[in-house]
Design an enzyme around this catalytic site. Structure first.
Site, PDB file in Angstrom:
ATOM      1  N   SER A 196       0.810  -1.215   0.000  1.00 53.28           N
ATOM      2  CA  SER A 196       0.000   0.000   0.000  1.00 53.28           C
ATOM      3  C   SER A 196       0.850   1.275   0.000  1.00 53.28           C
ATOM      4  CB  SER A 196      -0.952  -0.053   1.193  1.00 53.28           C
ATOM      5  OG  SER A 196      -1.923   0.952   1.111  1.00 53.28           O
ATOM      6  N   ASP A 242      -2.559   6.276  -3.450  1.00 52.16           N
ATOM      7  CA  ASP A 242      -1.395   5.657  -2.810  1.00 52.16           C
ATOM      8  C   ASP A 242      -0.925   4.506  -3.694  1.00 52.16           C
ATOM      9  OD1 ASP A 242      -3.506   3.933  -2.306  1.00 52.16           O
ATOM     10  OD2 ASP A 242      -2.793   3.346  -0.330  1.00 52.16           O
ATOM     11  N   ASP A 271      -1.198   1.269  -3.876  1.00 48.11           N
ATOM     12  CA  ASP A 271      -2.092   0.230  -4.412  1.00 48.11           C
ATOM     13  C   ASP A 271      -3.464   0.786  -4.771  1.00 48.11           C
ATOM     14  OD1 ASP A 271      -3.030   0.581  -1.806  1.00 48.11           O
ATOM     15  OD2 ASP A 271      -3.554  -1.533  -1.554  1.00 48.11           O
ATOM     16  N   ASP A 294      -6.000   2.058  -3.146  1.00 47.35           N
ATOM     17  CA  ASP A 294      -7.249   1.817  -2.412  1.00 47.35           C
ATOM     18  C   ASP A 294      -7.661   3.064  -1.637  1.00 47.35           C
ATOM     19  OD1 ASP A 294      -5.386   1.748  -0.358  1.00 47.35           O
ATOM     20  OD2 ASP A 294      -6.168  -0.078   0.571  1.00 47.35           O
TER      21      ASP A 294
END
Length: 449
Positions: A100, A241, A243, A245
Site C-alpha cells: 500500500s 497511494d 495500491d 485503495d
C-alpha cells in the site's frame, strides 16, 4: 509464533521478513483453506509496482499451484480491482501483493474471499495454523492434479476501468484534473478512466520503475500535486497511494482535502440523490469533530468505529450503510465495491464538482476542521489501560471535556504496536488544546513511573 496477519494482511520488509519461502507457504495455505472442497479452484493474483513483486508472485503462485488451484495472474493492478474482479470472474479467492502506502522495501500479501471481502480473523488464523503445523493433513498432489498458472492479457484492467466509469452518470467534459499516481498500481487505470470520460487530464508520478513507488508522491506526499494544481490552473487534483485503495484531493487553491471532507461532500450528495441509506455515514474515532458538526447541519448521522477500514466496513455491512471511510482517504461506497477504492472515490468527487457548477473549494466549505493535537505518552505495555483506572487521570479528562463544552473532545488510544498511549484533543483554540494535551500526556506518564 506471534500473529502473522496484521490489520491489512501479512506485511514486512521483502526478502527479509516477507521472504519467498513465506510467500510460498501463504500461497499454499491460503489456497487450501479458501478453496477446500472445490474441484479446480481459481485464484486471482495481482500486485503493485514494487521490484519485489515479481519474486513474491513467483513464490506465492508456486504455493497456490501445489495444492491444485489455478492462479490467474493479472499483473500490476489496484487492490480494489482484485476485490471487484474476484466477484466478476467467479474466482474462489483473490490475492494482492502490495504494501500500500509503505516505502519500497516493504511488501505485503493480502487475501480476499470469493465475495471480494478481506478475510475474517478466524480464516487468517486457520491459514497461520496450517503453516505452523507444517501442512499436516494437506495431500501432496502429483501429475495432472497440480494447478496451472494462467497469464491474463490485459482484459482485467479493461474490465476494472469499465466498472469504475460505470459508477458515475455522464462524462467529465470541461473538468481539468491533475492526477498523482504515486508511481504505483493506478498509473494506467486512473489515467485511462479520466481520459475516457473526456476530462482534461494532467498526470504526475506515473512512470513506475520498481523502486519509486510512493517516493515523495501520492497521497502520503501530496506537496508536488498541490503545487502542480495551482501552477496549471486545474479544477482539482487527486492523489492515490501505491495500491490505489485510497485517494486524497487538492482543491483549485492548492489545499489538501482529506477523507473527512470527501465523506462530507459525498455523503451530502448521496442524501440529495436519496441513496444515503438510513441517512448515515460511518467514520472512525479519529475523524475530526468538524465532520460531525457539518453532518449535523445536513441532518446526517455519523457512526464511529475503531481506526481501520476493516472496522468501518464491518459496521457498514452489519447495518447496510452506503458510505464510510477514514481521514486517510480510504472511502468505501458499498453500492460499488467491497473495499476502499481510490478510483471510484476520485470519480465520484470529480463528478460532484462538475455537476455542482461550484469550485471545489466552495464545496469544501461544507465543513470547518477543528484544530487537532496528538501527543504520545510513554506507557509500559502492561499499563496501557491506566487512563481508565486512575482516578486523577479520569477526573482530569472529565474536567477538560466539560470545559470544551461540546465544541471539542478528548480521545485516548493505546498504540497496538508500541509502548504508548496517544492523547488526542480537538477544540476551537489551538493554543489551549495544545497545552491541555501535553499536560494530560505528562500526567499519564508521571502515573506510571
Amino acid at each position: 509464533m506471534g500473529r502473522m496477519f496484521g490489520t491489512d494482511g501479512v506485511r514486512g520488509v521483502a526478502n527479509k521478513e516477507l521472504t519467498a519461502d513465506l510467500a510460498y507457504k501463504l500461497g499454499k495455505a491460503g489456497a487450501f483453506i479458501l478453496t477446500e472442497g472445490t474441484h479446480r479452484p481459481k485464484i486471482l493474483v495481482g500486485m503493485d509496482t514494487r521490484i519485489s513483486g515479481d519474486m513474491l508472485e513467483s513464490a506465492l503462485v508456486a504455493g497456490i499451484l501445489s495444492v491444485g488451484a489455478e492462479a490467474i495472474c493479472v499483473g500490476v493492478i489496484p487492490t480494489p480491482a482484485i476485490a471487484y474482479l474476484t466477484r466478476k470472474y467467479n474466482a474462489d479467492a483473490g490475492v494482492v501483493i502490495s504494501a500500500s502506502h509503505n516505502p519500497v522495501e516493504y511488501n505485503g500479501i493480502k487475501f480476499f474471499n470469493k465475495n471480494g471481502y478481506k478475510l475474517s480473523d478466524e480464516l487468517e488464523d486457520s491459514i497461520q495454523a496450517l503453516i505452523r503445523d507444517d501442512f499436516k493433513d494437506v495431500p501432496v498432489l502429483t501429475g495432472e492434479n497440480i494447478g496451472r498458472k494462467i497469464e491474463e492479457d490485459g482484459e482485467a484492467i479493461r474490465d476494472y476501468i469499465d466498472f469504475a466509469k460505470s459508477t458515475i452518470k455522464g462524462d467529465l467534459k470541461g473538468l481539468k484534473v491533475a492526477l498523482d499516481c504515486a508511481n504505483g498500481a493506478s498509473y494506467i487505470t486512473s489515467v485511462e478512466a479520466f481520459k475516457e470520460l473526456e476530462a482534461e487530464v494532467h498526470v504526475i508520478n506515473n512512470k513506475p520503475d520498481g523502486i519509486n513507488i510512493n517516493r515523495n508522491s501520492g497521497s502520503t506526499h501530496p506537496e508536488d500535486l498541490m503545487e502542480y494544481v495551482v501552477k496549471n490552473n486545474c479544477h482539482m487534483g487527486l492523489a492515490f497511494d501505491g495500491d490505489a485503495d485510497r485517494c486524497l484531493a487538492i482543491d483549485e487553491k492548492g489545499n489538501l482535502i482529506n477523507g473527512d471532507f470527501i465523506l462530507a461532500i459525498c455523503g451530502k450528495e448521496l442524501k440529495k440523490q436519496g441513496r444515503l441509506k438510513k441517512n448515515t455515514i460511518v467514520v472512525t474515532v479519529m475523524s475530526n469533530l468538524g465532520l460531525d458538526i457539518a453532518m449535523k447541519k445536513e441532518e446526517i448521522n455519523t457512526i464511529k468505529t475503531k481506526v481501520g477500514d476493516r472496522y468501518v466496513l464491518e459496521e457498514m455491512l452489519k447495518n447496510d450503510y452506503a458510505i464510510g471511510g477514514e481521514q486517510s482517504g480510504h472511502i468505501i461506497f458499498s453500492d460499488y465495491n467491497t473495499t476502499g477504492d481510490g478510483l471510484v472515490t476520485a470519480l465520484q468527487l470529480a463528478h460532484i464538482v462538475k455537476e455542482s457548477g461550484k469550485t471545489f473549494s466552495e464545496l469544501c466549505s461544507i465543513m470547518k476542521e477543528l484544530p487537532q493535537v496528538l501527543v504520545n505518552a510513554k506507557v509500559p505495555n502492561d499499563q496501557k489501560d491506566i487512563y481508565l483506572k486512575d482516578e486523577e487521570i479520569k477526573s482530569e479528562i472529565d474536567t477538560i471535556t466539560k470545559n470544551l463544552d461540546g465544541s471539542g473532545r478528548v480521545l485516548i488510544r493505546p498504540s497496538g504496536t508500541e509502548p504508548l498511549v496517544r492523547v488526542m484533543l480537538e477544540g476551537e483554540n489551538q493554543k489551549e488544546i495544545d497545552k491541555l494535551a501535553h499536560g494530560l500526556a505528562k500526567l499519564i506518564e508521571n502515573k506510571v513511573k
